[in-house]
Design an enzyme around this catalytic site. Structure first.
Site, PDB file in Angstrom:
ATOM      1  N   HIS A  91       0.877  -1.189   0.000  1.00  0.00           N
ATOM      2  CA  HIS A  91       0.000   0.000   0.000  1.00  0.00           C
ATOM      3  C   HIS A  91       0.910   1.234   0.000  1.00  0.00           C
ATOM      4  O   HIS A  91       1.691   1.426  -0.926  1.00  0.00           O
ATOM      5  CB  HIS A  91      -0.928  -0.117   1.212  1.00  0.00           C
ATOM      6  CG  HIS A  91      -2.049   0.865   1.286  1.00  0.00           C
ATOM      7  ND1 HIS A  91      -2.414   1.705   0.261  1.00  0.00           N
ATOM      8  CD2 HIS A  91      -2.924   1.133   2.306  1.00  0.00           C
ATOM      9  CE1 HIS A  91      -3.447   2.451   0.653  1.00  0.00           C
ATOM     10  NE2 HIS A  91      -3.773   2.128   1.885  1.00  0.00           N
ATOM     11  N   HIS A 132      -1.946  -2.578  -9.631  1.00  0.00           N
ATOM     12  CA  HIS A 132      -2.934  -1.980  -8.744  1.00  0.00           C
ATOM     13  C   HIS A 132      -4.177  -2.853  -8.742  1.00  0.00           C
ATOM     14  O   HIS A 132      -4.535  -3.418  -9.777  1.00  0.00           O
ATOM     15  CB  HIS A 132      -3.303  -0.561  -9.216  1.00  0.00           C
ATOM     16  CG  HIS A 132      -3.965   0.230  -8.148  1.00  0.00           C
ATOM     17  ND1 HIS A 132      -5.319   0.185  -7.943  1.00  0.00           N
ATOM     18  CD2 HIS A 132      -3.457   1.056  -7.200  1.00  0.00           C
ATOM     19  CE1 HIS A 132      -5.614   0.963  -6.918  1.00  0.00           C
ATOM     20  NE2 HIS A 132      -4.505   1.487  -6.442  1.00  0.00           N
ATOM     21  N   ASP A 136       3.121   5.553  -7.141  1.00  0.00           N
ATOM     22  CA  ASP A 136       4.316   5.436  -6.304  1.00  0.00           C
ATOM     23  C   ASP A 136       5.577   5.126  -7.087  1.00  0.00           C
ATOM     24  O   ASP A 136       6.677   5.210  -6.540  1.00  0.00           O
ATOM     25  CB  ASP A 136       4.087   4.389  -5.217  1.00  0.00           C
ATOM     26  CG  ASP A 136       3.088   4.891  -4.192  1.00  0.00           C
ATOM     27  OD1 ASP A 136       3.084   6.111  -3.958  1.00  0.00           O
ATOM     28  OD2 ASP A 136       2.316   4.090  -3.662  1.00  0.00           O
TER      29      ASP A 136
HETATM   30  N1  CMC Z   1       5.264  -6.993  -9.941  1.00  0.00           N
HETATM   31  C1  CMC Z   1       5.201  -8.200 -10.539  1.00  0.00           C
HETATM   32  N2  CMC Z   1       4.071  -8.921 -10.665  1.00  0.00           N
HETATM   33  C2  CMC Z   1       2.964  -8.408 -10.134  1.00  0.00           C
HETATM   34  C3  CMC Z   1       2.948  -7.161  -9.490  1.00  0.00           C
HETATM   35  C4  CMC Z   1       4.151  -6.443  -9.397  1.00  0.00           C
HETATM   36  N3  CMC Z   1       4.196  -5.253  -8.783  1.00  0.00           N
HETATM   37  N4  CMC Z   1       1.688  -6.894  -9.061  1.00  0.00           N
HETATM   38  C5  CMC Z   1       0.948  -7.947  -9.415  1.00  0.00           C
HETATM   39  N5  CMC Z   1       1.709  -8.865 -10.073  1.00  0.00           N
HETATM   40  C6  CMC Z   1       1.266 -10.135 -10.661  1.00  0.00           C
HETATM   41  C7  CMC Z   1       0.936 -11.153  -9.573  1.00  0.00           C
HETATM   42  O1  CMC Z   1       2.081 -11.932  -9.245  1.00  0.00           O
HETATM   43  C8  CMC Z   1      -0.140 -11.947 -10.241  1.00  0.00           C
HETATM   44  O2  CMC Z   1       0.474 -12.809 -11.186  1.00  0.00           O
HETATM   45  P1  CMC Z   1      -0.137 -14.295 -11.451  1.00  0.00           P
HETATM   46  O3  CMC Z   1      -1.450 -14.053 -12.119  1.00  0.00           O
HETATM   47  O4  CMC Z   1       0.884 -14.941 -12.321  1.00  0.00           O
HETATM   48  O5  CMC Z   1      -0.271 -14.950 -10.102  1.00  0.00           O
HETATM   49  C9  CMC Z   1      -0.910 -10.914 -11.042  1.00  0.00           C
HETATM   50  O6  CMC Z   1       0.031  -9.866 -11.333  1.00  0.00           O
HETATM   51  C10 CMC Z   1      -2.125 -10.335 -10.321  1.00  0.00           C
HETATM   52  O7  CMC Z   1      -1.661  -9.780  -9.099  1.00  0.00           O
HETATM   53  P2  CMC Z   1      -2.474  -9.795  -7.740  1.00  0.00           P
HETATM   54  O8  CMC Z   1      -1.488 -10.043  -6.638  1.00  0.00           O
HETATM   55  O9  CMC Z   1      -3.679 -10.676  -7.817  1.00  0.00           O
HETATM   56  O10 CMC Z   1      -2.992  -8.309  -7.659  1.00  0.00           O
HETATM   57  P3  CMC Z   1      -3.582  -7.595  -6.381  1.00  0.00           P
HETATM   58  O11 CMC Z   1      -4.719  -6.783  -6.863  1.00  0.00           O
HETATM   59  O12 CMC Z   1      -3.858  -8.554  -5.276  1.00  0.00           O
HETATM   60  O13 CMC Z   1      -2.371  -6.681  -5.901  1.00  0.00           O
HETATM   61  C11 CMC Z   1      -0.969  -4.823  -5.573  1.00  0.00           C
HETATM   62  C12 CMC Z   1      -2.294  -5.333  -6.159  1.00  0.00           C
HETATM   63  C13 CMC Z   1      -0.912  -3.306  -5.677  1.00  0.00           C
HETATM   64  C14 CMC Z   1      -0.889  -5.185  -4.086  1.00  0.00           C
HETATM   65  C15 CMC Z   1       0.190  -5.479  -6.356  1.00  0.00           C
HETATM   66  O14 CMC Z   1       0.108  -5.120  -7.717  1.00  0.00           O
HETATM   67  C16 CMC Z   1       1.549  -5.090  -5.774  1.00  0.00           C
HETATM   68  O15 CMC Z   1       1.996  -5.701  -4.802  1.00  0.00           O
HETATM   69  N6  CMC Z   1       2.232  -4.080  -6.396  1.00  0.00           N
HETATM   70  C17 CMC Z   1       3.497  -3.627  -5.887  1.00  0.00           C
HETATM   71  C18 CMC Z   1       3.277  -2.718  -4.701  1.00  0.00           C
HETATM   72  C19 CMC Z   1       2.728  -1.375  -5.104  1.00  0.00           C
HETATM   73  O16 CMC Z   1       3.248  -0.721  -6.000  1.00  0.00           O
HETATM   74  N7  CMC Z   1       1.689  -0.929  -4.375  1.00  0.00           N
HETATM   75  C20 CMC Z   1       1.151   0.439  -4.534  1.00  0.00           C
HETATM   76  C21 CMC Z   1      -0.246   0.479  -5.021  1.00  0.00           C
HETATM   77  S1  CMC Z   1      -0.709   2.154  -5.494  1.00  0.00           S
HETATM   78  C22 CMC Z   1      -0.616   3.061  -4.018  1.00  0.00           C
HETATM   79  C23 CMC Z   1      -1.685   2.684  -3.065  1.00  0.00           C
HETATM   80  O17 CMC Z   1      -2.865   2.726  -3.457  1.00  0.00           O
HETATM   81  O18 CMC Z   1      -1.352   2.407  -1.917  1.00  0.00           O
END
Ligand code: CMC
Length: 390
Positions: free
Chosen positions: A228, A267, A325
């Site tokens: 986050h 995201h 970010d």
């Molecule tokens: N790098 C590499 N792969 C990723 C990433 C990433 N940053 N984010 C998601 N994926 C992959 C994930 O491994 C999954 O792959 P697979 O289908 O092969 O299992 C797929 O994309 C879907 O991801 P998810 O985990 O189901 O997505 P989510 O909605 O649960 O997670 C998130 C969203 C923001 C937590 C995640 O994208 C993440 O951890 N990003 C990095 C941290 C980040 O930049 N966070 C800031 C968000 S914006 C500021 C805020 O609102 O706080």
């Protein structure tokens, strides 16, 4: 499942109705109270956006002046509150200090606060808007062993924050308008984002009727995590670790091999470019130019990483785009803000979102305590045995 639905991580559950923020993740749209984020970032200022989020409409000139006056008169913190800082180790992460000290505001504003009274809620909002930047700047000063700088009301909200962060008793402080504008934008872009993890935490805590200052501390705690608000810190640390454009390809491979996450990408809601990221990228150029950092190594690295990721099928298939970010860390670093303060800056900007969402919930006639259900997967009924028979 009986009467309820199993939805871990809330992929498809709306927990409330809200009139505050609209996101269309597929189209990459973000509106505060109907106004596109790009217009607000370009034409408005942070306190005007705060008024909008809290009250539902942009202020006229008189309302704006009154609002600015009210917030400004609440920037001072109680002398006793300053003593809380001494309880923390100097090397404590500033977010740990924020959780503790913002939570401690509840000890100062509790008995006389009627959360069912809209005027009292407004006063709590003014206090939070005024005091959170002061506490944030104090957390920075404490961490570095510098004397606290008391707020100066002759400055604008953002100028005052930079003053409290960077001024010293020995030197005259002169705000730089380009840097002030950049931080103003960072605050505007982070001001609200509907039911994200920290806002949902604030709403859930608040739904029990808890003290709003304590609820804000719960939001700060939820924000801290790298998935986050901690992502801006994690994204910059990642860029520093990569260190050189020659190492980008290997890094991207590690991400595809699931060894790493590309921080600042992806995201839950945006499956298109995060509209905040586009504004932030522009701001990056402006700030780096102003600071004479056009050839900044980390920015070049970020651009290279972005180029490779955006053309790679792994990221395309998963609809992974840069989020706000990915760039905000580069801007904050260029402003002279240390990495461990990045999430604190996010918290300062998001305070208005948390308090507006809390206020909206508290004003609703159908308010109920938030209480998710679970899917029990533990042991079936069994009989207790005394310890010597187990
Ligand atoms: N790098 C590499 N792969 C990723 C990433 C990433 N940053 N984010 C998601 N994926 C992959 C994930 O491994 C999954 O792959 P697979 O289908 O092969 O299992 C797929 O994309 C879907 O991801 P998810 O985990 O189901 O997505 P989510 O909605 O649960 O997670 C998130 C969203 C923001 C937590 C995640 O994208 C993440 O951890 N990003 C990095 C941290 C980040 O930049 N966070 C800031 C968000 S914006 C500021 C805020 O609102 O706080």
């Amino acid at each position: 499942l009986g009467i309820f639905t199993y939805d871990p991580a809330f992929f498809s559950t709306a927990s409330c109705t809200s009139e505050i923020t609209y996101i269309d993740g597929d189209a990459g749209l973000l509106y505060y109270r109907g106004y596109p984020i790009e217009q607000l970032a370009e034409k408005s200022d942070f306190l005007e956006v705060c008024y909008l989020l809290l009250n539902g409409a942009l202020p006229d000139a008189t309302q704006k002046a009154e609002f600015v006056h009210k917030v400004t008169t609440h920037t001072i913190v109680h002398d006793q509150l300053m003593k809380f800082f001494n309880g923390f180790r100097r090397d404590a992460h500033p977010m740990a200090v924020m959780v503790g000290v913002v939570g401690a505001l509840s000890a100062f504003y509790h008995d006389s606060l009627d959360i069912n009274n809209p005027e009292h809620r407004d006063l709590a909002a003014m206090r939070l808007l005024g005091k959170v930047p002061t506490i944030a700047a104090m957390a920075y000063k404490y961490h570095n062993g510098y004397p606290f700088m008391y707020p100066k009301n002759k400055y604008s909200y953002v100028e005052n924050f930079l003053y409290m962060m960077f001024a010293t008793p020995a030197e005259e402080y002169v705000p730089n308008p380009v840097l002030v504008k950049a931080l103003e934008r960072i605050f505007i872009l982070h001001a609200d984002h509907e039911q994200n993890a920290s806002t949902s935490t604030v709403r859930l805590a608040g739904s029990s009727g808890a003290n709003p200052f304590a609820c804000m501390a719960s939001g700060i705690a939820a924000l801290w995590g790298p998935a986050h608000g901690g992502a801006n810190e994690a994204a910059l640390t990642m860029l520093e670790e990569i260190g050189d454009t020659s190492k980008v390809a290997q890094f991207v491979q590690d991400v595809k091999d699931k060894k790493r996450l590309l921080m600042g990408f992806g995201h839950r809601v945006y499956k298109n470019m995060d509209p905040r990221a586009s504004v932030m990228r522009e701001t990056c150029y402006e700030v780096l130019k102003e600071q004479g950092l056009e050839n900044d190594k980390l920015f070049k690295l970020a651009m290279e990483l972005e180029k490779i990721a955006l053309s790679d099928p792994y990221f395309i298939e998963r609809k992974l785009y840069p989020n706000v970010d990915f760039y905000s860390g580069i801007v904050l670093r260029a402003l002279g803000i240390p990495t461990n303060m990045f999430t604190v800056i996010f918290a300062v900007g998001r305070t208005i979102g948390w308090v507006s969402q809390w206020n909206e919930m508290m004003a609703a006639s159908d308010r109920k305590i938030g209480r998710p259900r679970q899917l029990y997967i533990g042991a079936t009924r069994r009989d207790f045995l005394p310890v010597d028979e187990r």
